[in-house]
Design a protein around this motif. Sequence first.
Motif, short mmCIF file in Angstrom:
data_model
loop_
_atom_site.label_atom_id
_atom_site.label_comp_id
_atom_site.label_asym_id
_atom_site.label_seq_id
_atom_site.Cartn_x
_atom_site.Cartn_y
_atom_site.Cartn_z
N VAL A 160 39.83 -117.88 -106.27
CA VAL A 160 40.07 -119.27 -106.51
C VAL A 160 39.25 -119.59 -107.72
O VAL A 160 39.65 -120.26 -108.78
CB VAL A 160 40.04 -120.10 -105.69
CG1 VAL A 160 40.29 -121.40 -105.90
CG2 VAL A 160 41.13 -119.73 -104.57
N GLN A 161 37.90 -119.42 -107.65
CA GLN A 161 36.96 -119.98 -108.54
C GLN A 161 37.26 -119.18 -109.92
O GLN A 161 36.94 -119.96 -110.87
CB GLN A 161 35.50 -119.67 -108.16
CG GLN A 161 35.14 -120.34 -106.79
CD GLN A 161 35.47 -121.81 -106.88
OE1 GLN A 161 34.85 -122.61 -107.99
NE2 GLN A 161 35.92 -122.71 -105.86
N LEU A 162 37.34 -117.87 -109.94
CA LEU A 162 37.57 -117.41 -111.34
C LEU A 162 38.77 -117.84 -111.76
O LEU A 162 38.96 -117.76 -113.27
CB LEU A 162 37.67 -115.87 -110.99
CG LEU A 162 36.50 -115.08 -110.73
CD1 LEU A 162 36.82 -113.73 -110.53
CD2 LEU A 162 35.67 -115.20 -112.16
N THR A 163 39.87 -118.09 -110.94
CA THR A 163 41.00 -118.51 -111.80
C THR A 163 40.97 -119.83 -112.26
O THR A 163 41.43 -120.46 -113.51
CB THR A 163 42.35 -118.78 -110.46
OG1 THR A 163 42.45 -117.51 -109.95
CG2 THR A 163 43.58 -119.06 -111.04
N ILE A 164 40.20 -120.93 -111.56
CA ILE A 164 40.00 -121.95 -112.20
C ILE A 164 39.07 -122.08 -113.27
O ILE A 164 39.18 -122.66 -114.38
CB ILE A 164 39.05 -122.94 -111.04
CG1 ILE A 164 39.89 -123.34 -109.90
CG2 ILE A 164 38.48 -124.28 -111.63
CD1 ILE A 164 39.20 -124.14 -108.66
N GLU A 165 38.14 -121.05 -113.33
CA GLU A 165 37.20 -121.03 -114.48
C GLU A 165 38.32 -120.59 -115.89
O GLU A 165 37.78 -120.91 -117.02
CB GLU A 165 36.10 -119.99 -114.32
CG GLU A 165 35.40 -119.70 -115.44
CD GLU A 165 34.34 -118.41 -115.10
OE1 GLU A 165 33.81 -117.90 -116.19
OE2 GLU A 165 33.96 -118.23 -114.09
N GLU A 179 33.75 -108.96 -113.37
CA GLU A 179 35.01 -109.68 -113.57
C GLU A 179 34.88 -110.99 -114.53
O GLU A 179 35.71 -111.13 -115.34
CB GLU A 179 35.75 -110.07 -112.24
CG GLU A 179 36.97 -110.70 -112.16
CD GLU A 179 37.90 -109.69 -112.87
OE1 GLU A 179 39.04 -109.86 -113.49
OE2 GLU A 179 37.65 -108.39 -112.55
N GLU A 180 33.81 -111.40 -114.47
CA GLU A 180 33.54 -112.76 -115.06
C GLU A 180 33.35 -112.49 -116.68
O GLU A 180 34.16 -113.17 -117.41
CB GLU A 180 32.34 -113.42 -114.53
CG GLU A 180 32.28 -114.03 -113.34
CD GLU A 180 31.65 -113.11 -112.22
OE1 GLU A 180 31.34 -113.43 -111.06
OE2 GLU A 180 31.84 -111.72 -112.69
N TYR A 181 32.64 -111.45 -116.91
CA TYR A 181 32.69 -110.84 -118.24
C TYR A 181 34.19 -110.55 -118.83
O TYR A 181 34.44 -110.77 -120.01
CB TYR A 181 31.74 -109.69 -118.36
CG TYR A 181 31.90 -109.39 -119.78
CD1 TYR A 181 31.05 -109.84 -120.82
CD2 TYR A 181 32.27 -108.10 -120.17
CE1 TYR A 181 30.82 -109.26 -121.98
CE2 TYR A 181 32.35 -107.41 -121.39
CZ TYR A 181 31.60 -108.10 -122.41
OH TYR A 181 31.21 -107.62 -123.53
N ARG A 182 35.05 -109.92 -118.07
CA ARG A 182 36.10 -109.53 -118.65
C ARG A 182 37.15 -110.65 -118.80
O ARG A 182 37.89 -110.82 -119.80
CB ARG A 182 36.95 -108.57 -117.46
CG ARG A 182 36.25 -107.24 -117.12
CD ARG A 182 37.11 -106.45 -116.53
NE ARG A 182 36.54 -104.97 -116.44
CZ ARG A 182 35.75 -104.71 -115.19
NH1 ARG A 182 35.61 -105.49 -114.28
NH2 ARG A 182 35.23 -103.50 -115.06
N ILE A 183 36.83 -111.82 -117.86
CA ILE A 183 37.98 -112.79 -118.07
C ILE A 183 37.42 -113.70 -119.40
O ILE A 183 38.24 -114.19 -120.37
CB ILE A 183 37.84 -113.71 -116.85
CG1 ILE A 183 38.48 -113.12 -115.79
CG2 ILE A 183 38.21 -115.24 -117.41
CD1 ILE A 183 38.20 -114.06 -114.50
N GLU A 235 48.89 -111.00 -119.21
CA GLU A 235 48.14 -109.94 -118.60
C GLU A 235 46.99 -110.48 -117.88
O GLU A 235 46.87 -110.11 -116.61
CB GLU A 235 47.62 -108.91 -119.71
CG GLU A 235 46.88 -107.88 -119.05
CD GLU A 235 46.05 -107.01 -120.49
OE1 GLU A 235 45.07 -106.56 -120.20
OE2 GLU A 235 46.67 -106.93 -121.41
N LEU A 236 46.33 -111.59 -118.47
CA LEU A 236 45.48 -112.45 -117.66
C LEU A 236 45.76 -113.06 -116.37
O LEU A 236 45.41 -112.83 -115.43
CB LEU A 236 44.68 -113.43 -118.65
CG LEU A 236 43.53 -114.18 -118.06
CD1 LEU A 236 42.24 -113.26 -117.38
CD2 LEU A 236 42.99 -115.13 -119.21
N SER A 237 47.07 -113.63 -116.68
CA SER A 237 47.60 -114.38 -115.21
C SER A 237 48.07 -113.32 -114.29
O SER A 237 47.86 -113.71 -113.07
CB SER A 237 48.90 -115.15 -115.89
OG SER A 237 48.59 -116.09 -116.83
N ALA A 238 48.60 -112.06 -114.57
CA ALA A 238 48.77 -111.27 -113.41
C ALA A 238 47.70 -110.75 -112.83
O ALA A 238 47.59 -110.54 -111.78
CB ALA A 238 49.53 -110.02 -114.30
#
Length: 546
Positions: free
Chosen positions: A368-373, A327-331, A356-359
């Motif tokens: 939460v951590q991924l959203t902050i990143e 997931e981190e790589y995709r973001i 698309e990213l927001s969804a």
Amino acid sequence: MYRLLIVDDEEIITDSLYEVFAKLMPDRLDVCKAYSGKEALHWMSRTRFDIVLTDIRMPGMSGLELTEEIQAYWPRCKVVFLTGFSEFDYAYKAIQMPDVRYVLKTEGYDKVTQTVREVIDEITRGNQMSELALQSREQKLVLELMAQGDYLRHLLQESHVLCQDQEALADEFRELNIDLDPVAPVVLVLGRLSYPADCSYSERSQMQTSSRMIWSSYLSEQTRQISIMDKHGDMLWFLQPSQQAEEKFDNRLIRYLEGTLELIQETCLESLGLTMAFTVSGSSCTWETITSQYEQLRQLQQLKVSDGISVIITDRTDLPDSSEMKEEYRIGRKVEILAAHLDADRKEKFYECLEELSASLFHPSPNVQLTIEAYYSIALVLLSYINRWGLHRQIGDYGKLMRLDDHSSMKIGFQYLSHIADDIFRMKRLDERERASRVIDQICHYIHENVGEDLSLVRLAEINYFNPTYLSRFFKQERGINLSEYIDQSRIRKAMELLREGELKVREVAAAVGYDAAHSFTRFFKKETGMTPQEYKDTIPIARGG
């Protein structure tokens, strides 16, 4: 634009012919020179050539031997031999070769230029869409292509799983008449056409068909290939060298593709009025890794390709391991794509990707951590762009970009990012012309600082990541003169400056402005100024001490 290489071991002949052809048709002909067969092969390894004008007898490697190598590098290249009366045996052998002509050295420059013009006309006729259309098998293959396309799109989803059983893969290839080897490595090429703004679906479909015909006409002899439309509307080709070309290509397949794709771009522009950008695998990959390779090409395309510009981008990086696609790589990849859309002024695609990213982040159980990143990664992209282009005064309240806590919620924070991006796109539209001029200014600066170095169109295109033909056209559009004329003017100014200073001899000045032979520099200088370098030097008053 066509590319001519002049090869002769006698410098005075090579330089003289270079001067003649450099001035003959600067809008249509890019001219390079080499003083030996070995140097000519170095040029061949760097870029495509359409015509080679070569001495038939040279020390080391003869013109005949060079021609055999040329046909291995660029099979469509035409060769014109320069020969003397005493070289009949050589000339007789030359006549037997395909796409080869010869001219007697005693016939003079007019005959040589006439022959090259005839060859250019012959190449141009061969590129006409009317001839390409005759080769089309479109009607016969439509249904088969649709089935092949569906299957290859299926493989692209999970090739590491679907391509493990090579026997089953071979059965599917035979059943669908896919003329590729399921065991041998494959090269991927991702192509993007820039369509007119008011283009209908049926018109786009016809343009895609025509571009496929052009592709096939250039590559069908040397490669086995099949193309599909991906889910984003771009064309994706799978290629392998044909059986007869496999040994000949050795490690040169990618270089051959790069040069041939440039021809395809030019034909698409001339015949269809369309620009086309390509992203190319840097090396062959196994069928099991085509998903990873495709995703990498797609990412590279998003990062580097702008709509309406003909570029060829080759992927020189290693393929990521499929196990690392977390997931981190995709973001991180999505954020890089957003940055690419921002740089390329693709506003709608930027917002589609952001939505698309927001969804994907704001689902019922968000990380939460991924959203902050993700927030800070996007904010950093926007802030970097504001800093790079000096938009601090034009953009509104950008101060909260790096302060997520200032927003009442993460959703409102992402809405804020969208508003800042909107302001940036608005300013970019106002600044588009200025940025185009800045690119040309950078090229001009490089020319001024490197007048003694290789300033061929090929070299300038390499260091600025342009298609050579596009660079030539773009420069004239911005500056009103041909790039070659601008280089000549820069060299003359520098030469006059050095001659006025009086510290260098004429031959040293010649070398300092890119001329290996002093006699060639003297002819060039006199043609541009009306006097020889020494005559100009003699007109400069000698400073006297007081």
